[in-house]
Design an enzyme around this catalytic site. Structure first.
Site, PDB file in Angstrom:
ATOM      1  N   CYS A 196      20.472  74.002  31.720  1.00 38.57           N
ATOM      2  CA  CYS A 196      20.304  73.205  32.588  1.00 38.57           C
ATOM      3  C   CYS A 196      21.383  73.113  34.042  1.00 38.57           C
ATOM      4  CB  CYS A 196      20.047  72.368  32.629  1.00 38.57           C
ATOM      5  SG  CYS A 196      17.643  72.496  31.884  1.00 38.57           S
ATOM      6  N   ASP A 244      27.840  85.922  29.812  1.00 34.68           N
ATOM      7  CA  ASP A 244      27.990  85.265  28.729  1.00 34.68           C
ATOM      8  C   ASP A 244      29.071  85.067  28.863  1.00 34.68           C
ATOM      9  OD1 ASP A 244      26.353  84.479  25.642  1.00 34.68           O
ATOM     10  OD2 ASP A 244      28.875  84.544  25.523  1.00 34.68           O
ATOM     11  N   HIS A 280      13.015  73.810  31.684  1.00 33.48           N
ATOM     12  CA  HIS A 280      14.201  74.098  30.257  1.00 33.48           C
ATOM     13  C   HIS A 280      13.181  74.596  29.698  1.00 33.48           C
ATOM     14  CE1 HIS A 280      16.368  72.359  27.707  1.00 33.48           C
ATOM     15  NE2 HIS A 280      15.707  72.179  26.848  1.00 33.48           N
ATOM     16  N   ASN A 338      17.796  84.166  19.761  1.00 38.71           N
ATOM     17  CA  ASN A 338      18.056  83.293  18.779  1.00 38.71           C
ATOM     18  C   ASN A 338      16.883  81.698  19.051  1.00 38.71           C
ATOM     19  OD1 ASN A 338      20.278  85.307  17.208  1.00 38.71           O
ATOM     20  ND2 ASN A 338      21.306  84.638  18.857  1.00 38.71           N
ATOM     21  N   GLY A 343      21.195  80.798  14.016  1.00 38.88           N
ATOM     22  CA  GLY A 343      22.013  80.555  14.796  1.00 38.88           C
ATOM     23  C   GLY A 343      22.032  79.647  16.715  1.00 38.88           C
ATOM     24  N   THR A 398      22.861  77.982  19.339  1.00 36.49           N
ATOM     25  CA  THR A 398      23.814  77.041  19.623  1.00 36.49           C
ATOM     26  C   THR A 398      23.142  75.949  21.012  1.00 36.49           C
ATOM     27  OG1 THR A 398      25.410  78.156  20.535  1.00 36.49           O
ATOM     28  CG2 THR A 398      26.057  78.052  18.537  1.00 36.49           C
ATOM     29  N   HIS A 414      18.283  75.763  25.605  1.00 35.99           N
ATOM     30  CA  HIS A 414      17.228  76.528  26.195  1.00 35.99           C
ATOM     31  C   HIS A 414      17.282  77.813  25.712  1.00 35.99           C
ATOM     32  CE1 HIS A 414      17.086  76.033  30.696  1.00 35.99           C
ATOM     33  NE2 HIS A 414      16.832  77.163  30.662  1.00 35.99           N
ATOM     34  N   HIS A 439      16.931  81.427  25.880  1.00 33.04           N
ATOM     35  CA  HIS A 439      17.730  82.153  26.497  1.00 33.04           C
ATOM     36  C   HIS A 439      17.103  82.901  25.517  1.00 33.04           C
ATOM     37  CE1 HIS A 439      20.541  80.222  23.595  1.00 33.04           C
ATOM     38  NE2 HIS A 439      20.925  81.176  23.174  1.00 33.04           N
ATOM     39  N   HIS A 455      20.013  87.261  25.408  1.00 31.88           N
ATOM     40  CA  HIS A 455      20.822  87.837  25.302  1.00 31.88           C
ATOM     41  C   HIS A 455      20.418  89.660  25.524  1.00 31.88           C
ATOM     42  CE1 HIS A 455      23.588  85.764  23.048  1.00 31.88           C
ATOM     43  NE2 HIS A 455      22.156  84.626  22.494  1.00 31.88           N
TER      44      HIS A 455
END
Ligand code: 5GP
Ligand code: ZN
Length: 111
Positions: free
Chosen positions: A6, A29, A45, A84, A90, A92, A95, A97, A99
């Site tokens: 955010c 990233d 969010h 994830n 995993g 971390t 929020h 997302h 990849h």
């Protein structure tokens, strides 16, 4: 709410933007695992995939509508999309997302 992504959306934390519109943001990233490693997030969010519902699923649909364009902007049309969800996977940053990973031959194994 204290959320890293955010803060990236608001601009409080800088990022290298790849694509942005009124619903989603894609940025590089900070710790890439491949030549192309982009994070794609909804501007609303949502903690993780468990939080997707009838009201916010339009953000997820929009992300997938835009993935080919986001990939093409970075010169690829073959890629892996990873999400994830939760500790075992995993995750971390809480929020939701995706990849977008590519620019290298990854083979057929998922794990
Ligand atoms: P997760 O493990 O939650 O699926 O992925 C979080 C991703 O966010 C990781 O790949 C990590 O490198 C990336 N990341 C964490 N902090 C930052 C940041 O401040 N900026 C950017 N651009 N990426 C970040
Ligand atoms: Zn957030």
């Amino acid at each position: 709410m204290d959320c890293l992504f955010c803060s990236i959306i608001s601009g409080d934390i800088p990022s290298t933007k790849v694509y942005e519109d009124d619903m989603i943001l894609a940025f590089k990233d900070i710790n890439p695992v491949a030549p192309v490693h982009t994070i794609i997030i909804p501007k609303e969010h949502i903690d993780c995939a468990n939080g997707v519902n009838a009201e916010n699923s339009k953000y997820i649909a929009h992300i997938f509508e835009k993935i080919p364009e986001i990939a093409k902007l970075q010169g690829i049309d073959s890629y892996r999309i990873i999400n994830n969800c939760g500790k075992d996977a995993g995750q971390t940053v809480m929020h939701l997302h995706f990849h977008l990973i590519g620019g290298v031959e990854m083979g057929e194994k998922i794990l």
